[in-house]
Structures are given as structure tokens and as C-alpha cells.
Enzyme design. Sequence first.
Site, PDB file in Angstrom:
ATOM      1  N   ARG A 156      47.221  86.071  23.625  1.00 48.34           N
ATOM      2  CA  ARG A 156      46.905  84.658  23.332  1.00 48.34           C
ATOM      3  C   ARG A 156      48.052  83.767  23.798  1.00 48.34           C
ATOM      4  O   ARG A 156      47.929  83.078  24.798  1.00 48.34           O
ATOM      5  CB  ARG A 156      46.610  84.467  21.840  1.00 48.34           C
ATOM      6  CG  ARG A 156      45.823  83.181  21.551  1.00 48.34           C
ATOM      7  CD  ARG A 156      46.661  81.935  21.598  1.00 48.34           C
ATOM      8  NE  ARG A 156      47.774  82.022  20.642  1.00 48.34           N
ATOM      9  CZ  ARG A 156      48.815  81.199  20.642  1.00 48.34           C
ATOM     10  NH1 ARG A 156      48.900  80.232  21.552  1.00 48.34           N
ATOM     11  NH2 ARG A 156      49.787  81.343  19.760  1.00 48.34           N
ATOM     12  N   ASP A 157      49.209  83.812  23.138  1.00 45.78           N
ATOM     13  CA  ASP A 157      50.325  82.996  23.627  1.00 45.78           C
ATOM     14  C   ASP A 157      50.716  83.477  25.024  1.00 45.78           C
ATOM     15  O   ASP A 157      51.041  82.673  25.911  1.00 45.78           O
ATOM     16  CB  ASP A 157      51.514  83.063  22.658  1.00 45.78           C
ATOM     17  CG  ASP A 157      52.356  81.800  22.682  1.00 45.78           C
ATOM     18  OD1 ASP A 157      52.530  81.217  23.767  1.00 45.78           O
ATOM     19  OD2 ASP A 157      52.854  81.383  21.616  1.00 45.78           O
ATOM     20  N   HIS A 189      49.304  81.881  28.280  1.00 47.13           N
ATOM     21  CA  HIS A 189      49.994  80.773  28.978  1.00 47.13           C
ATOM     22  C   HIS A 189      50.799  81.310  30.155  1.00 47.13           C
ATOM     23  O   HIS A 189      50.745  80.786  31.265  1.00 47.13           O
ATOM     24  CB  HIS A 189      50.962  80.055  28.030  1.00 47.13           C
ATOM     25  CG  HIS A 189      50.305  79.208  26.985  1.00 47.13           C
ATOM     26  ND1 HIS A 189      49.521  78.119  27.291  1.00 47.13           N
ATOM     27  CD2 HIS A 189      50.337  79.273  25.629  1.00 47.13           C
ATOM     28  CE1 HIS A 189      49.095  77.541  26.168  1.00 47.13           C
ATOM     29  NE2 HIS A 189      49.566  78.234  25.146  1.00 47.13           N
ATOM     30  N   SER A 206      57.050  75.881  18.088  1.00 51.85           N
ATOM     31  CA  SER A 206      56.380  75.794  19.398  1.00 51.85           C
ATOM     32  C   SER A 206      57.313  75.418  20.531  1.00 51.85           C
ATOM     33  O   SER A 206      56.945  75.539  21.700  1.00 51.85           O
ATOM     34  CB  SER A 206      55.267  74.752  19.351  1.00 51.85           C
ATOM     35  OG  SER A 206      54.507  74.868  18.198  1.00 51.85           O
ATOM     36  N   HIS A 215      56.274  82.137  13.591  1.00 56.79           N
ATOM     37  CA  HIS A 215      55.934  82.317  15.008  1.00 56.79           C
ATOM     38  C   HIS A 215      57.074  81.716  15.824  1.00 56.79           C
ATOM     39  O   HIS A 215      57.257  80.496  15.833  1.00 56.79           O
ATOM     40  CB  HIS A 215      54.602  81.614  15.287  1.00 56.79           C
ATOM     41  CG  HIS A 215      54.179  81.610  16.729  1.00 56.79           C
ATOM     42  ND1 HIS A 215      53.264  82.510  17.231  1.00 56.79           N
ATOM     43  CD2 HIS A 215      54.532  80.817  17.770  1.00 56.79           C
ATOM     44  CE1 HIS A 215      53.068  82.270  18.529  1.00 56.79           C
ATOM     45  NE2 HIS A 215      53.830  81.244  18.881  1.00 56.79           N
ATOM     46  N   HIS A 218      59.737  81.186  19.234  1.00 55.94           N
ATOM     47  CA  HIS A 218      59.929  81.175  20.687  1.00 55.94           C
ATOM     48  C   HIS A 218      61.420  81.318  20.973  1.00 55.94           C
ATOM     49  O   HIS A 218      62.264  81.021  20.126  1.00 55.94           O
ATOM     50  CB  HIS A 218      59.347  79.902  21.315  1.00 55.94           C
ATOM     51  CG  HIS A 218      57.866  79.983  21.504  1.00 55.94           C
ATOM     52  ND1 HIS A 218      57.272  80.506  22.633  1.00 55.94           N
ATOM     53  CD2 HIS A 218      56.846  79.644  20.686  1.00 55.94           C
ATOM     54  CE1 HIS A 218      55.956  80.465  22.514  1.00 55.94           C
ATOM     55  NE2 HIS A 218      55.662  79.949  21.333  1.00 55.94           N
ATOM     56  N   TYR A 235      56.959  70.950  23.369  1.00 50.66           N
ATOM     57  CA  TYR A 235      55.873  71.933  23.263  1.00 50.66           C
ATOM     58  C   TYR A 235      55.946  72.919  24.437  1.00 50.66           C
ATOM     59  O   TYR A 235      55.921  72.523  25.597  1.00 50.66           O
ATOM     60  CB  TYR A 235      54.553  71.155  23.293  1.00 50.66           C
ATOM     61  CG  TYR A 235      53.336  71.879  22.807  1.00 50.66           C
ATOM     62  CD1 TYR A 235      53.312  72.537  21.575  1.00 50.66           C
ATOM     63  CD2 TYR A 235      52.165  71.865  23.566  1.00 50.66           C
ATOM     64  CE1 TYR A 235      52.170  73.186  21.138  1.00 50.66           C
ATOM     65  CE2 TYR A 235      51.006  72.498  23.130  1.00 50.66           C
ATOM     66  CZ  TYR A 235      51.027  73.165  21.914  1.00 50.66           C
ATOM     67  OH  TYR A 235      49.887  73.790  21.481  1.00 50.66           O
TER      68      TYR A 235
END
Lengths: 336, 336
Positions: A12-13, A16, A166, A195, A197, A287
Site C-alpha cells: 500500500r504505502d 507510491h 506522513s 506509522h 517514515h 506529505y
Amino acid sequence: MTKIRLNDTTLRDGSHAMRHQYTEQEVRQLVRALDDAGIEMIEVSHGDGIGGSTFNYGFSRTFDMDLIEAAAQEAKNATIAALCLPGVGSEHDMEEAWNRGARIMRVATHCSEADVSINHFQKAREIGFETAGFLMLSHRLEPTQLAQQARIMVDAGCQCVFVVDSAGYLVDEQAAQRVRALYEEIGADAQVGFHAHMNLGYGVANSVLAVQNGATQIDGSLYGLGAGAGNAPLEVLATVFERKGFDFGDVDVKAVQDAAEDVLKPIAPRLPRMDRGSIVQGQWGVYNSFLFHAMNAEERYGVPTADILAEVGRRGYVGGQEDMIIEVALALRGQQ
Amino acid sequence: MTKIRLNDTTLRDGSHAMRHQYTEQEVRQLVRALDDAGIEMIEVSHGDGIGGSTFNYGFSRTFDMDLIEAAAQEAKNATIAALCLPGVGSEHDMEEAWNRGARIMRVATHCSEADVSINHFQKAREIGFETAGFLMLSHRLEPTQLAQQARIMVDAGCQCVFVVDSAGYLVDEQAAQRVRALYEEIGADAQVGFHAHMNLGYGVANSVLAVQNGATQIDGSLYGLGAGAGNAPLEVLATVFERKGFDFGDVDVKAVQDAAEDVLKPIAPRLPRMDRGSIVQGQWGVYNSFLFHAMNAEERYGVPTADILAEVGRRGYVGGQEDMIIEVALALRGQQ
């Protein structure tokens, strides 16, 4: 000791980072490897959630729902999740995801707009989904404000609210305090998730801090495949969680390391990393899925990706405002 | 607030990732970019220190001393440092480095063998060098034992002792406690430094913890170029230190980001990352410069790099035992 669920979002992520070009075959391979390694939850969707395959967000090679169905067929033990952004994915899309085999629905909104998720949570619970909520760009709210938004989601039927970094902006106590605030507000009624990054190199450290502050669901992806600088790498999370003595189920750490190296790496045309563009995203709180949009704008208008992203950060644009990236690039070109 | 010095080791630890193939031209470009960005200390040597260009450690394309001289010529403000491992680099090599323009000498030993550095520190101080000591594979000693080794170096003339996480093994408090123990033992007489690797994703977080526990010198390298999973990326450290409000001199954060992207990246044939081999090094505590030796052994003997490194970790080999990697590969091949 509380059991932690290590969720995978490679499909899913990571979509990208794949520019949404996963094939059904690749999804099957990855689900098999993750499932065999003991990962209990695997998220499958367009990077911007079900229904995200559009001109604005980028078209998928393969229809979301076909990938979800393929994943559900392959998974012997893991549960398949889907992501839905209200306004991008509809309630009809959620029903379709259920019919294709998804059993967890994660509903994502900008961190200050939890109220737009209410109908989606009610519908998701009616359908029968386990639910989770994503408060995106969580750095944009102070911990207590963020916890109030989490409360809105929980009251609507959400069973786990994620602090979603995000932009990879959060640095240690900035992450810990947000998780702690959510845990204090909703801990009696729902779980807290995190979550991460990697933009500022804190994805793994923040995830550990999240567990230490009450989170029981942690997202990662193989090789960190995800938007911007990528997610916390699942294989590193597993290795570190083992070191820490966390209870994270029957995950086979070596099998996760092997899934990253032997299955994901040969598939991915480009692995994310902390490069100038993504570091600037972490620095300015941009983002992460804007990275490729800005790279496209650099190609078209000759303005450096990092400069576009820094200006997007100064202007404070959020997910859904992808079209403004072109305007920023044109404005910067005008100044040159 | 205490001033932190952000040291660059792109041209020394990064030499491992370049397989010691830097050209003089590349060294000049990198020194100019780092110096212009306000980095105050730039280390230049073979990855295994001056005199490291040998069959055992790998031959340099360009003689160490010529690179040091080129670097010293280019640097307007930065000070050039060199690394020396007693037994690899001699006292004569240290004199030669001084004559070519190095003004900081960093002497490295395995963490439990500080006594082999005594003569080198005495000699380095006589020559006129600012000195620093490297306690390599610092995870192999408990904090109080490590502090005793640091005391030996300081008594011999060392002005800053580094906790060197040569395997990227340390995870948060494991790093913090070691820095704190050194600070308590030697803080009145010398500085404490921290040298991170990224194997378990903790390079940046550990460096911040190091500052918070008394370290005043922190190593990084552009794009993290270094052995194993690489070092803490200098451009990420600068970005995070700015966020934290640390005083780290007149470093231009954007210029460091640009140096990584525009100068280093085009030069480096391979950028290090958290891949299976380097994660296994962090997991088992294996000396990071063993990575390429193990990759070479995989090529020659068909045994996976990660399996070789895990076995090297189980056996506990340290820097200087590079030749044992082949023995491990042969033993594993025999078992197949």
C-alpha cells in the site's frame, strides 16, 4: 507484556514507490513471503487508498480490487487490510474490498479532519471490518489536539488510531508524546498505532518509542518501500523488536530479512532512501507522497525537487492538494 | 549550551564503501563542498587508517598521504584529520601525515585494547596533533569497562574518546549509557565523541542521545557513505541538530544537503544501505568493514554474505581478522 502487531504496508504505502505499477504476480509473491514469515496483517491498496487510481494521484497498473483478491487468496494466516481516504474511496469501494477478501479497513484523514471519517467507520463496522484510523501529518497538531481527533474516530467505531508521521517529520519525543496523548485519551476503548517514515532517520527509533508509550500496532514495509524516504523497514523493526524483547507474535525475523532481500528487492525498480528531496520533506513537514509529484514537476519545469518541496512545506499544503505542486513549480520558475 | 563539532568521515569511513578507490580530484571536490558548508573537521585516510592500503585490507587507488595533502590544500577553514590503527599505521606514518597537512590524529583500537594506543598518543602529541581515540566495537564492553579503556587513552594524551559503534549494533540506551559512562570517567579531562553506523536504523537517534549524554564530537558522512550500512548521514545529522536547537557552529544545513546530493552522489558507485548483509552485522555485532570481504567471499565460494557474517558474529572476530572470513566461508561451504 503486551502483544505488538507488526503490520506490513509494502503493498500500500510501497505502491507510491512503485508508482502504483504492482502486478498481480508480484502481489502474490510478496503476500506469500510475508505470510510465511508470520506477518499477521498485510495492507493492499493504491498508495492513496482504494479508488486512488486517478489522474490526480496516478493510475494503477492493476485494479485495486483485483490485487486485494489475489492477496486474500494467497494469505493462509495473514489478514488483508485496505486503506480508504474519504473523498477518494467510497463506501461502495469498502463493500467491494470486503467482497474481494479484505477484513481490515483503515480510514485515513488529515490529522485535523477526523470528522470526515465518521460515516466511513460506521459503514466499515456494519460491513464487518476490523477498523483503524490514520491521522495523517500528525506533526501538524499538538499532542492533546491530536488525541481529541483520535477520540472522534473511536466514537465513530474505530478500533485503533494511528499517529501517522506522513512527512517523517517527528523526532523522538515529538513522536512519543503524540502516542502517549492518544493512549491516555483512547487507551481504554481502542488501540494506538504508529506509522513511521524515515525522512530524518527516526523511523525505527520512533516506532520503538511508540511501543514504549502504549502503541500496539506498528507499521513497516519491506526495505522501507513507501512514499518519500520510505517507511520503517519491516526487517529492521523485526530485528530490533527481537533485541528489545518485545512480544510481536510468531514472526520469523530471518524470514522477514529474506523476504526483503530475495522477494522485494528484485521487484522494486527504485528503493526509497534519505536523499535531498525526502530529507527536505522531513525538515519542512511535507506529505511524503508529494515526492514523485515534485520530481515530475522538476522534469517538466526545471525547478529542483527539493526547492519545490520546501516551498510546498512553507505554504502548508496537505494530502489532496497534489495539483498545487505544479503551481509552486511554475511560481518558482517565474522567480528564476 | 555546549558547542558540538560535527566531523565528516566521508573520505575515511566512506573509503570502505568506495573500495578505497577515491581519486585526488574527488577528494578535492568533496573537501571544497564540506569546507564551504562550514564543516570544521574532515577525516581523510584509507578506511582502515593510514597505511591500510595492503593485501589484507584492500589497496587504495591513490596513496593516503597524497589525498591528505590534496585535502589540506583545498580546506580554507576545516582541519584535516587522519585515522591510525596501531599495527597498521606506524609512528612514521603519523609524522608523514603531519608533514602533508593533517592536524588531528585519531587513533583506533579494539575497545578492550586501549593500551596498544599509548605510544601512538604520546607520539601524536609530541608531533603537535590534536588527538582523538576510537574504541571500536564499543558494544563488546559494558559501559563501565569501556570507560576504563577511555581512561587509558586519556592518560596517554588523548583529548577526545569516541564510542565507536563499528557494527551499528547499539540501540538507544545501549549507546546513551556508554557515552554517559565515558563522560563521567573522562569528562573533566577530555571530550567524548560518538561514531554511529546505520545497521539497525539508529545512527541518527543514537547521535542525538550521545549529545544529550555529554558527547561534543559527532561523526557523520555524506549520504552515510561508510562501511556496512554506512554512517549517520551528515546532512540528516545537520538537519536534525538544527531542529533540536543544538549549537554546532556555523554549519550551513542546506549546503550540507547539497554536498551530499550534488557532489557525493555522482561520485559514489554504490551507496550503503540497510540491506540483509548489513542488518545481520548490526544484529550480530559484526565489524562493518567486513561487509565487502564477505561479499567477495560469497562471489568466490557461493555462500550467502549474510550467512557468513552471522557466523563471523557468532565466532566473535574483530577488526584485523579479515582473513578469517574466508575460513568461515569455506567452513559453511563444507556444511552445504
